[in-house]
Structures are given as structure tokens and as C-alpha cells.
Design a protein around this motif. Structure first.
Motif, PDB file in Angstrom:
ATOM      1  N   ASP A  36       0.850  -1.190   0.000  1.00 11.86           N
ATOM      2  CA  ASP A  36       0.000   0.000   0.000  1.00 11.86           C
ATOM      3  C   ASP A  36       0.888   1.243   0.000  1.00 11.86           C
ATOM      4  O   ASP A  36       1.531   1.557   1.004  1.00 11.86           O
ATOM      5  N   THR A  38      -0.266   4.360  -0.814  1.00 13.52           N
ATOM      6  CA  THR A  38      -1.113   5.553  -0.774  1.00 13.52           C
ATOM      7  C   THR A  38      -0.635   6.482   0.341  1.00 13.52           C
ATOM      8  O   THR A  38       0.239   6.121   1.129  1.00 13.52           O
ATOM      9  N   SER A  39      -1.240   7.660   0.429  1.00 20.90           N
ATOM     10  CA  SER A  39      -0.855   8.621   1.466  1.00 20.90           C
ATOM     11  C   SER A  39      -1.317   8.199   2.860  1.00 20.90           C
ATOM     12  O   SER A  39      -0.829   8.703   3.864  1.00 20.90           O
ATOM     13  N   PRO A  41      -1.393   4.623   4.206  1.00 18.36           N
ATOM     14  CA  PRO A  41      -1.202   3.197   3.926  1.00 18.36           C
ATOM     15  C   PRO A  41      -1.598   2.279   5.077  1.00 18.36           C
ATOM     16  O   PRO A  41      -1.655   2.685   6.232  1.00 18.36           O
ATOM     17  N   GLU A  46      -7.958  -2.125   4.691  1.00 14.19           N
ATOM     18  CA  GLU A  46      -7.190  -2.643   3.554  1.00 14.19           C
ATOM     19  C   GLU A  46      -6.418  -3.906   3.935  1.00 14.19           C
ATOM     20  O   GLU A  46      -6.294  -4.828   3.132  1.00 14.19           O
ATOM     21  N   LYS A 113      -1.420  -1.296  -4.011  1.00 13.61           N
ATOM     22  CA  LYS A 113      -2.416  -0.230  -3.967  1.00 13.61           C
ATOM     23  C   LYS A 113      -1.729   1.131  -4.106  1.00 13.61           C
ATOM     24  O   LYS A 113      -1.309   1.734  -3.126  1.00 13.61           O
ATOM     25  N   PRO A 114      -1.629   1.631  -5.353  1.00 13.84           N
ATOM     26  CA  PRO A 114      -1.011   2.937  -5.564  1.00 13.84           C
ATOM     27  C   PRO A 114      -1.987   4.097  -5.396  1.00 13.84           C
ATOM     28  O   PRO A 114      -1.562   5.255  -5.352  1.00 13.84           O
ATOM     29  N   SER A 115      -3.288   3.800  -5.307  1.00 14.00           N
ATOM     30  CA  SER A 115      -4.300   4.845  -5.271  1.00 14.00           C
ATOM     31  C   SER A 115      -5.495   4.379  -4.450  1.00 14.00           C
ATOM     32  O   SER A 115      -5.705   3.182  -4.267  1.00 14.00           O
ATOM     33  N   PHE A 116      -6.301   5.333  -4.007  1.00 14.78           N
ATOM     34  CA  PHE A 116      -7.542   4.982  -3.312  1.00 14.78           C
ATOM     35  C   PHE A 116      -8.623   4.526  -4.291  1.00 14.78           C
ATOM     36  O   PHE A 116      -9.614   3.934  -3.889  1.00 14.78           O
ATOM     37  N   SER A 119      -6.431  -0.659  -7.480  1.00 17.06           N
ATOM     38  CA  SER A 119      -5.291  -1.437  -6.990  1.00 17.06           C
ATOM     39  C   SER A 119      -5.079  -2.594  -7.957  1.00 17.06           C
ATOM     40  O   SER A 119      -5.846  -2.773  -8.915  1.00 17.06           O
TER      41      SER A 119
END
Length: 170
Positions: A36, A38-39, A41, A46, A113-116, A119
Motif C-alpha cells: 500500500d 497511498t498517502s 497506507p 485494507e 495499492k497505488p491509489s484509493f 489497486s
């Protein structure tokens, strides 16, 4: 040894050989790792979602009755996995873990998961005897709902079944 005993013995050997040839492939499905980036994580939601993926995949593969699922406990996987992504990158070591459990195949994957908003499931199918990956699957998940996860796992299972069907022919 009389002829009846000889026939029984030969029949037993032939029967055992046929059973081995026709035995259902044994597949070890390792727990997915969460990557993960993301900002925010590694939220509990998740982590829970990612933890559900291996059991969902086991169930999807089991539904056909064509495969035996081999259990790999979390502690054994953790011990074999020297660090994040280790078994994912080193297929020979994942194969060793599968071999210890009597598996023919090992599935090792990550949930990236690079984004909300989306993934990916990245999964390798590893041939235990060859100690190498024979296929890689990349599945995009748009959203994080259970229905999206289930659809991705079902798609993945279909791709795995197609690959394994091709390997039986060869």
C-alpha cells in the motif's frame, strides 16, 4: 509367486501409477502481501481486504473440484519469507516452501495499492518441480468493495485454471 499373486501385484502397481497420473494438482496459495503506497497506507480495512484474498482464491479454485488446496500456515510462510516481497521475487524459495508441503504449484501474490481508486493483484504461478514461475497474472481492481474483490479473484482463478489446463496437455 503364483500367477494370481503376480496379476494382483501388477494390477496394484498399475493402479497406483494411474492414480498418480490422474491425481488432482496440489496448489499452495500463499497469503497475499499488501503493498500500500497511498498517502494513508495499511489501514485496518485494507489489511483485512488483502487478508481475505488467499481464502477467496482457495475457495474459487476448489469449486471446480479439479485441484487440491495445500495448507501453508502463516508462521511457515513468515519464516520462509525473509522480508517483504522475498517469496514474490525469489520463485525458487517459494517452490521450496511448496515442496515442503507436498504441493505441485505455488501461488504467490501481492496486492499493490497505488491509489484509493484502484489497486492491482500481481500473482505468480510457480511450478514446484521447475522451481520457476510459469505464469504471471495482473488483475486491476477499480474500487475497494467486496464485490470488486470477489470479481477480481474469480477472474484470477479462471486465468489460473486456463494455465494449468495447458500444462496438463504438455
Amino acid at each position: 509367486m503364483n500367477i494370481v499373486s503376480l496379476i494382483k501385484c501388477v494390477s496394484l502397481v498399475v493402479g497406483m501409477s494411474a492414480a498418480e497420473v490422474n491425481a488432482a494438482p496440489r496448489i499452495a496459495v500463499l497469503d497475499f502481501e499488501l503493498n500500500d503506497i497511498t498517502s494513508l497506507p495499511n489501514t485496518s480495512t485494507e489489511i483485512s481486504r488483502t487478508s481475505s484474498m488467499a481464502p477467496l482464491l482457495m475457495a474459487a479454485l476448489s469449486r471446480s473440484g479439479a485441484y487440491q488446496i495445500v495448507a501453508v500456515d502463516a508462521e511457515s510462510q513468515k519464516t520462509a519469507n525473509s522480508g517483504f516481497g522475498y517469496l514474490f521475487r525469489f520463485h525458487d524459495l517459494a517452490a521450496d516452501l511448496g515442496q515442503q508441503r507436498g504441493a505441485d504449484w505455488v501461488l504467490v501474490g501481492q496486492h499493490s495499492k497505488p491509489s484509493f481508486l484502484f489497486s492491482y493483484l500481481w500473482v505468480y504461478l510457480i511450478d514446484v518441480n521447475k522451481r520457476a514461475a510459469v505464469a504471471r497474472y495482473d488483475i486491476e481492481l477499480k474500487g475497494s468493495h467486496q464485490k470488486v474483490t470477489q470479481h477480481a479473484i474469480d477472474t484470477l482463478a479462471g486465468k489460473i485454471r486456463a494455465t494449468l489446463a495447458g500444462h496438463r496437455v504438455n
